[in-house]
Design a protein around this motif. Structure first.
Motif, PDB file in Angstrom:
ATOM      1  N   GLY A  34      -5.581  -5.428  -7.802  1.00 25.74           N
ATOM      2  CA  GLY A  34      -5.855  -5.257  -9.219  1.00 25.74           C
ATOM      3  C   GLY A  34      -4.621  -4.963 -10.052  1.00 25.74           C
ATOM      4  N   PHE A  35      -4.847  -4.748 -11.329  1.00 25.05           N
ATOM      5  CA  PHE A  35      -3.800  -4.437 -12.303  1.00 25.05           C
ATOM      6  C   PHE A  35      -3.078  -3.162 -11.885  1.00 25.05           C
ATOM      7  CE2 PHE A  35      -2.484  -2.881 -16.593  1.00 25.05           C
ATOM      8  CZ  PHE A  35      -1.812  -4.005 -17.033  1.00 25.05           C
ATOM      9  N   MET A  36      -1.762  -3.241 -11.708  1.00 30.88           N
ATOM     10  CA  MET A  36      -0.926  -2.128 -11.264  1.00 30.88           C
ATOM     11  C   MET A  36      -1.273  -1.670  -9.844  1.00 30.88           C
ATOM     12  SD  MET A  36      -0.237   0.155 -14.699  1.00 30.88           S
ATOM     13  CE  MET A  36      -1.945   0.504 -15.071  1.00 30.88           C
ATOM     14  N   GLY A  37      -1.915  -2.546  -9.065  1.00 29.81           N
ATOM     15  CA  GLY A  37      -2.272  -2.207  -7.690  1.00 29.81           C
ATOM     16  C   GLY A  37      -1.290  -2.783  -6.693  1.00 29.81           C
ATOM     17  N   GLY A  38      -1.708  -2.821  -5.425  1.00 31.57           N
ATOM     18  CA  GLY A  38      -0.878  -3.361  -4.358  1.00 31.57           C
ATOM     19  C   GLY A  38      -1.731  -3.962  -3.272  1.00 31.57           C
ATOM     20  N   LYS A  39      -1.107  -4.749  -2.428  1.00 32.69           N
ATOM     21  CA  LYS A  39      -1.826  -5.529  -1.413  1.00 32.69           C
ATOM     22  C   LYS A  39      -2.594  -4.673  -0.411  1.00 32.69           C
ATOM     23  CE  LYS A  39       2.455  -6.025   1.332  1.00 32.69           C
ATOM     24  NZ  LYS A  39       3.251  -5.175   0.400  1.00 32.69           N
ATOM     25  N   GLU A  40      -2.143  -3.433  -0.183  1.00 31.06           N
ATOM     26  CA  GLU A  40      -2.800  -2.591   0.818  1.00 31.06           C
ATOM     27  C   GLU A  40      -4.124  -2.004   0.332  1.00 31.06           C
ATOM     28  OE1 GLU A  40       1.558  -2.818   1.408  1.00 31.06           O
ATOM     29  OE2 GLU A  40       0.299  -2.192  -0.291  1.00 31.06           O
ATOM     30  N   ASN A  41      -4.361  -2.019  -0.975  1.00 30.51           N
ATOM     31  CA  ASN A  41      -5.586  -1.447  -1.543  1.00 30.51           C
ATOM     32  C   ASN A  41      -5.850  -0.044  -0.988  1.00 30.51           C
ATOM     33  OD1 ASN A  41      -7.853  -1.496  -3.237  1.00 30.51           O
ATOM     34  ND2 ASN A  41      -9.189  -2.264  -1.614  1.00 30.51           N
ATOM     35  N   ARG A  42      -4.766   0.773  -1.003  1.00 28.82           N
ATOM     36  CA  ARG A  42      -4.819   2.161  -0.524  1.00 28.82           C
ATOM     37  C   ARG A  42      -5.296   2.250   0.926  1.00 28.82           C
ATOM     38  NH1 ARG A  42      -7.090   5.365  -5.935  1.00 28.82           N
ATOM     39  NH2 ARG A  42      -5.494   4.553  -7.356  1.00 28.82           N
ATOM     40  N   GLY A  43      -4.974   1.234   1.709  1.00 29.40           N
ATOM     41  CA  GLY A  43      -5.304   1.229   3.132  1.00 29.40           C
ATOM     42  C   GLY A  43      -6.618   0.570   3.470  1.00 29.40           C
ATOM     43  N   TRP A  44      -7.455   0.308   2.484  1.00 29.70           N
ATOM     44  CA  TRP A  44      -8.779  -0.249   2.765  1.00 29.70           C
ATOM     45  C   TRP A  44      -8.715  -1.698   3.199  1.00 29.70           C
ATOM     46  CZ3 TRP A  44     -12.602   2.893   3.645  1.00 29.70           C
ATOM     47  CH2 TRP A  44     -12.564   4.170   3.082  1.00 29.70           C
ATOM     48  N   GLY A  66       6.381  -8.729  -9.235  1.00 34.03           N
ATOM     49  CA  GLY A  66       6.517  -7.531 -10.057  1.00 34.03           C
ATOM     50  C   GLY A  66       5.702  -6.352  -9.580  1.00 34.03           C
ATOM     51  N   SER A  67       4.917  -6.537  -8.533  1.00 34.67           N
ATOM     52  CA  SER A  67       4.096  -5.461  -7.975  1.00 34.67           C
ATOM     53  C   SER A  67       4.476  -5.208  -6.525  1.00 34.67           C
ATOM     54  CB  SER A  67       2.604  -5.813  -8.048  1.00 34.67           C
ATOM     55  OG  SER A  67       2.169  -5.909  -9.389  1.00 34.67           O
ATOM     56  N   GLY A  68       4.238  -3.993  -6.064  1.00 33.55           N
ATOM     57  CA  GLY A  68       4.455  -3.661  -4.663  1.00 33.55           C
ATOM     58  C   GLY A  68       5.831  -4.035  -4.162  1.00 33.55           C
ATOM     59  N   GLU A  69       5.857  -4.808  -3.074  1.00 31.08           N
ATOM     60  CA  GLU A  69       7.112  -5.187  -2.433  1.00 31.08           C
ATOM     61  C   GLU A  69       7.606  -6.575  -2.857  1.00 31.08           C
ATOM     62  OE1 GLU A  69       7.122  -3.027   1.835  1.00 31.08           O
ATOM     63  OE2 GLU A  69       5.515  -4.512   1.615  1.00 31.08           O
ATOM     64  N   SER A  70       6.933  -7.191  -3.808  1.00 28.16           N
ATOM     65  CA  SER A  70       7.350  -8.512  -4.273  1.00 28.16           C
ATOM     66  C   SER A  70       8.411  -8.398  -5.365  1.00 28.16           C
ATOM     67  CB  SER A  70       6.154  -9.309  -4.805  1.00 28.16           C
ATOM     68  OG  SER A  70       5.290  -9.682  -3.751  1.00 28.16           O
ATOM     69  N   GLU A  71       9.243  -9.441  -5.467  1.00 25.21           N
ATOM     70  CA  GLU A  71      10.264  -9.479  -6.504  1.00 25.21           C
ATOM     71  C   GLU A  71       9.635  -9.685  -7.878  1.00 25.21           C
ATOM     72  OE1 GLU A  71      14.255 -11.239  -4.308  1.00 25.21           O
ATOM     73  OE2 GLU A  71      12.985 -12.599  -5.466  1.00 25.21           O
ATOM     74  N   GLY A  72      10.410  -9.357  -8.900  1.00 26.35           N
ATOM     75  CA  GLY A  72       9.976  -9.602 -10.264  1.00 26.35           C
ATOM     76  C   GLY A  72       9.790  -8.324 -11.055  1.00 26.35           C
ATOM     77  N   GLU A  73       9.535  -8.470 -12.338  1.00 22.34           N
ATOM     78  CA  GLU A  73       9.309  -7.343 -13.237  1.00 22.34           C
ATOM     79  C   GLU A  73       7.825  -7.260 -13.575  1.00 22.34           C
ATOM     80  OE1 GLU A  73      12.288  -6.874 -16.552  1.00 22.34           O
ATOM     81  OE2 GLU A  73      12.653  -8.959 -16.000  1.00 22.34           O
ATOM     82  N   PHE A  74       7.249  -6.086 -13.376  1.00 19.46           N
ATOM     83  CA  PHE A  74       5.840  -5.926 -13.736  1.00 19.46           C
ATOM     84  C   PHE A  74       5.623  -6.182 -15.222  1.00 19.46           C
ATOM     85  CE2 PHE A  74       2.160  -3.546 -15.221  1.00 19.46           C
ATOM     86  CZ  PHE A  74       1.181  -4.028 -14.370  1.00 19.46           C
ATOM     87  N   ALA A  75       6.618  -5.871 -16.038  1.00 21.61           N
ATOM     88  CA  ALA A  75       6.505  -6.038 -17.488  1.00 21.61           C
ATOM     89  C   ALA A  75       6.166  -7.470 -17.876  1.00 21.61           C
ATOM     90  CB  ALA A  75       7.799  -5.611 -18.176  1.00 21.61           C
TER      91      ALA A  75
END
Length: 250
Positions: A34-44, A66-75
């Protein structure tokens, strides 16, 4: 979970994690955060992957640019850019695992799978967790002043969990260009499941009701007492997902 890195069509390195059964998987689920989230989904996401293994399903999750461990700017986040990232991941997964794909999206990740995966033959099903299809209404409610400023061409700053986050005006301007009704129509009769909490004050449960109106064949579960993050209901969300996959694809 195994880690992978691919280069997107935009030239950004995207971080992926995957778990596959022994041999060729019958299906591969691609999960979008989701928005401002990451691939691990808090471990779930790891727990979901473990549940899918006995069904001979694989799972791939990734961080948008731009999120998590991927390159780029979240902005620089936009729905269009996320859709392109998703298509790059779909191309990679299809080439490497040669199995039909099921797209799973949480919140804005669900909006992304509708926008980026609605006309792809290799995609055979969709799972939406707390997904907005009323994009303007959702984000103008979450950040009312900031959203209107973005539409006027201004970069904004929001505070999330004590952290200042910058978002370029492209985000809101781009949302206005997407026709979610058309994306739902494009899905046609492909299987789709929606899970939404009735206590979600971030993305209204009216979004789930609307998807059901547009796609009467959709399987919709409204979880009593669940908020946008499904806090305290995470395992129930996973169980509903796995049972639907068993019923429809096994």
């Amino acid at each position: 979970m195994q880690k992978h890195v691919i280069t997107s069509s935009a030239g950004k390195k995207l971080a992926l994690i995957s778990k596959m059964p022994a041999g060729k998987p019958n299906f591969v689920v691609i999960a979008c955060h989701g928005f401002m989230g990451g691939k691990e989904n808090r471990g779930w996401i790891n727990i979901l992957a473990d549940k899918l293994g006995p069904l001979n399903f694989g799972l791939v999750a990734f961080d948008f640019a731009g999120s998590g461990e991927s390159e780029g700017e979240f902005a620089r986040i936009t729905l269009t850019r996320q859709s392109k990232d998703l298509k790059d991941v779909i191309t990679y997964v299809s080439k490497n695992y040669k199995a039909p794909l099921i797209l799973l999206g949480r919140s804005f990740g669900g909006s992304t799978i509708l926008a980026g995966g609605n006309l792809l033959d290799e995609v055979v099903g969709y799972i939406l967790w707390a997904t907005p299809v009323f994009l303007r209404e959702t984000f103008s409610t979450i950040m009312p002043n900031e959203y209107s400023k973005m539409l006027q061409g201004h970069t904004v700053t929001i505070v999330e969990e004590g952290q200042e986050i910058t978002i370029a005006p492209d985000f809101a301007i781009d949302l206005e260009k997407h026709n979610m009704d058309q994306y739902l129509l494009n899905i046609g009769k492909k299987p789709i499941m929606v899970i939404h909490g009735d206590a979600d004050i971030v993305v209204s449960p009216a979004n789930a009701k609307y998807i059901k109106e547009k796609l009467p064949h959709a399987q919709v579960h409204v979880v009593e007492g669940a908020d946008h993050s499904f806090a305290g209901h995470e395992m129930h969300r996973i169980e509903l997902t796995v049972e639907w996959l068993k019923k429809v694809f096994c």
